[in-house]
Design an enzyme around this catalytic site. Sequence first.
Site, PDB file in Angstrom:
ATOM      1  N   GLU A 250       0.887  -1.171   0.000  1.00 12.96           N
ATOM      2  CA  GLU A 250       0.000   0.000   0.000  1.00 12.96           C
ATOM      3  C   GLU A 250       0.915   1.209   0.000  1.00 12.96           C
ATOM      4  OE1 GLU A 250      -3.084  -0.082  -0.360  1.00 12.96           O
ATOM      5  OE2 GLU A 250      -4.001  -1.762   0.703  1.00 12.96           O
ATOM      6  N   CYS A 284      -2.562   8.701   2.683  1.00 13.64           N
ATOM      7  CA  CYS A 284      -2.145   8.245   1.355  1.00 13.64           C
ATOM      8  C   CYS A 284      -3.231   8.541   0.323  1.00 13.64           C
ATOM      9  CB  CYS A 284      -1.823   6.773   1.389  1.00 13.64           C
ATOM     10  SG  CYS A 284      -3.080   5.837   2.236  1.00 13.64           S
ATOM     11  N   GLU A 382       4.041  13.095  -4.573  1.00  9.09           N
ATOM     12  CA  GLU A 382       3.277  13.137  -3.336  1.00  9.09           C
ATOM     13  C   GLU A 382       3.960  14.067  -2.333  1.00  9.09           C
ATOM     14  OE1 GLU A 382       3.273   9.575  -0.865  1.00  9.09           O
ATOM     15  OE2 GLU A 382       1.112   9.764  -0.790  1.00  9.09           O
TER      16      GLU A 382
HETATM   17  P1  NAP Z   1       8.413   4.865   4.683  1.00 11.31           P
HETATM   18  O1  NAP Z   1       9.664   5.616   4.898  1.00 11.31           O
HETATM   19  O2  NAP Z   1       8.281   4.030   3.487  1.00 11.31           O
HETATM   20  O3  NAP Z   1       8.205   4.022   6.014  1.00 11.31           O
HETATM   21  C1  NAP Z   1       7.162   3.116   6.216  1.00 11.31           C
HETATM   22  C2  NAP Z   1       7.632   2.017   7.139  1.00 11.31           C
HETATM   23  O4  NAP Z   1       8.682   1.271   6.519  1.00 11.31           O
HETATM   24  C3  NAP Z   1       8.217   2.523   8.457  1.00 11.31           C
HETATM   25  O5  NAP Z   1       7.888   1.607   9.476  1.00 11.31           O
HETATM   26  C4  NAP Z   1       9.686   2.503   8.181  1.00 11.31           C
HETATM   27  O6  NAP Z   1      10.491   2.458   9.329  1.00 11.31           O
HETATM   28  C5  NAP Z   1       9.814   1.234   7.380  1.00 11.31           C
HETATM   29  N1  NAP Z   1      11.031   1.139   6.570  1.00 11.31           N
HETATM   30  C6  NAP Z   1      11.832   2.143   6.122  1.00 11.31           C
HETATM   31  N2  NAP Z   1      12.863   1.633   5.416  1.00 11.31           N
HETATM   32  C7  NAP Z   1      12.718   0.292   5.417  1.00 11.31           C
HETATM   33  C8  NAP Z   1      13.445  -0.777   4.836  1.00 11.31           C
HETATM   34  N3  NAP Z   1      14.551  -0.576   4.118  1.00 11.31           N
HETATM   35  N4  NAP Z   1      12.994  -2.031   5.015  1.00 11.31           N
HETATM   36  C9  NAP Z   1      11.874  -2.266   5.725  1.00 11.31           C
HETATM   37  N5  NAP Z   1      11.142  -1.297   6.310  1.00 11.31           N
HETATM   38  C10 NAP Z   1      11.551  -0.027   6.153  1.00 11.31           C
HETATM   39  O7  NAP Z   1       7.179   5.813   4.624  1.00 11.31           O
HETATM   40  P2  NAP Z   1       6.817   6.995   5.620  1.00 11.31           P
HETATM   41  O8  NAP Z   1       7.594   8.201   5.280  1.00 11.31           O
HETATM   42  O9  NAP Z   1       6.897   6.510   7.006  1.00 11.31           O
HETATM   43  O10 NAP Z   1       5.265   7.205   5.249  1.00 11.31           O
HETATM   44  C11 NAP Z   1       4.838   8.073   4.254  1.00 11.31           C
HETATM   45  C12 NAP Z   1       4.523   7.335   2.968  1.00 11.31           C
HETATM   46  O11 NAP Z   1       3.659   6.226   3.199  1.00 11.31           O
HETATM   47  C13 NAP Z   1       3.791   8.200   1.981  1.00 11.31           C
HETATM   48  O12 NAP Z   1       4.340   8.026   0.697  1.00 11.31           O
HETATM   49  C14 NAP Z   1       2.358   7.667   2.020  1.00 11.31           C
HETATM   50  O13 NAP Z   1       1.607   7.874   0.899  1.00 11.31           O
HETATM   51  C15 NAP Z   1       2.560   6.237   2.286  1.00 11.31           C
HETATM   52  N6  NAP Z   1       1.369   5.665   2.931  1.00 11.31           N
HETATM   53  C16 NAP Z   1       0.559   4.844   2.195  1.00 11.31           C
HETATM   54  C17 NAP Z   1      -0.595   4.311   2.737  1.00 11.31           C
HETATM   55  C18 NAP Z   1      -1.508   3.408   1.942  1.00 11.31           C
HETATM   56  O14 NAP Z   1      -2.354   2.744   2.511  1.00 11.31           O
HETATM   57  N7  NAP Z   1      -1.405   3.318   0.646  1.00 11.31           N
HETATM   58  C19 NAP Z   1      -0.910   4.600   4.054  1.00 11.31           C
HETATM   59  C20 NAP Z   1      -0.077   5.423   4.777  1.00 11.31           C
HETATM   60  C21 NAP Z   1       1.080   5.938   4.208  1.00 11.31           C
HETATM   61  P3  NAP Z   1      11.086   3.832   9.924  1.00 11.31           P
HETATM   62  O15 NAP Z   1       9.922   4.621  10.384  1.00 11.31           O
HETATM   63  O16 NAP Z   1      11.932   3.410  11.032  1.00 11.31           O
HETATM   64  O17 NAP Z   1      11.838   4.490   8.814  1.00 11.31           O
END
Ligand code: NAP
Length: 479
Positions: A250, A284, A382
Amino acid sequence: MLKQSYQLFINGEWVPSRSGQWFETVNPATEEVLAQIARGNKDDVHEAVAAARQAFTGPWSQLKPKERARLLFDLARAIEQQIEPLAHLETLDSGKPLPLARKEVLSTARYFEYYAGAADKFHGDSIPLGPDYVDFTLREPVGVTAHIVPWNMPLNMIGRSVAPALATGNTAVVKPAEQTPLTALYLADMMNDLGFPAGVYNVVTGYGEEAGGTLSTHPDIDSITFTGSVETGRRIMHAAATHIKPVVLELGGKSPNIIFADADLEIAVAEAAKGIYANSGQICSAGSRLLVEKRVKEEFVARLSQRAAQMRVGPGLDSPDMGPVVSQEQYERVLDYIQIGQQEGAALVTGGQRPAQFERGYFIAPTILDGVRPQTRVAQEEIFGPVLTVLTFEDEEEALHIANGVNYGLVAGIFTNNINHALRLATRIKAGQIYINEYFAGGEETPFGGYKQSGFGREKGLDALHNYTQVKNIAIRLR
Ligand code: NAP
Ligand code: MG
């Protein structure tokens, strides 16, 4: 209720991280440290996966589906009863307004309730092969499921994926976002108190690569549900390939909200504001691209900017219309995009900075960029903040072209009183959910997920149950 430090929750117990290291979680409204959080690494992930495996093959699989359902119903009721502490923690950790946090807590309870109801009703088929055969399918749980969640709706996202996973007989290892780990941990205590067997729900807090990366490459997990950015989603997909594990992704969105001149403009203005400013635009499925039919654009933007300027921005605990964004990093990113938009030729109609009354805290006033061209960065990328980009269209064909002209395809809003416009567009827009005349319409029951780079797989609704089960066909030759 807020503790000074939080350990990992593994195998039904609070345990220190193997490394003995900690990290801090911060209150985005004050920039003050809320608590120390155990920094889980690969050793802790191994422990958690082992505990989840043991619970899966052991006590959890011994329960009848109706017994699993009862525990999940109990959890739903308990979450409703604990709405205040849960919402309070979520607001402190993420910055969101308390009333919104309460809504998300209730929605989390609803996920557990909804999927509890499915636990004893999701079953296989029998398939007619003629008089010589009996054939049927089993729906078996996949096993140990990994859940990597973001910071924008921390508890709610856990409910969304963990509830269907547990309902279908799987166990879970959760890696919360480092910015917002508190409610995932509170939930662990609740499940313990209700008598969930040890190891069914494990939480490893920590950093993305260190904890999340190890979890996603672990040989003994059976599926990965990831919610987050496209960039991390791509890494997760690579990681999943190591041991051929199924993934649900997602990812982000740049969703169009299309306003026709014949719409009820008062409703459309209110819904457009909700679509972008709810949770400070950190959703999102936010309606971040407003596509307005040219002949009502001036009037629409004037009404919308008036509304935006009147919104109360403040600390989540004061129940404002809009709280701060989640972190310093996100704050800077959003302000950068506002600059970029203006450099690309867009006009800043309202907002654009931290409201003058705040000296600290990651507050950004509700912002509108008008006159945005479809190919510019602020129309394509985004922003994940309270920044609405306004584009115009002449007719339905142009609206469709602009709507589909991005790499994302999560949702789309359409406001019109013409059912032909609405349904023609709804069928031709490439997105997983379409909202007609109400933004974010739908609920826990309605399947949700992306087209294109917004990801694949569906969460919510009965569709999500497929993510956590595999089908086995059994064919019997009668002799
Ligand atoms: P993110 O950096 O991708 O982080 C999401 C999760 O993944 C966090 O728990 C993060 O941990 C973890 N993570 C980071 N690097 C990783 C790796 N190499 N391997 C495994 N896990 C890893 O995203 P974010 O900045 O937190 O969230 C914003 C983004 O999420 C936006 O683009 C938004 O659109 C998207 N989003 C989508 C939905 C949906 O349902 N489609 C819902 C909510 C958010 P850390 O926090 O420790 O970095
Ligand atoms: Mg925090």
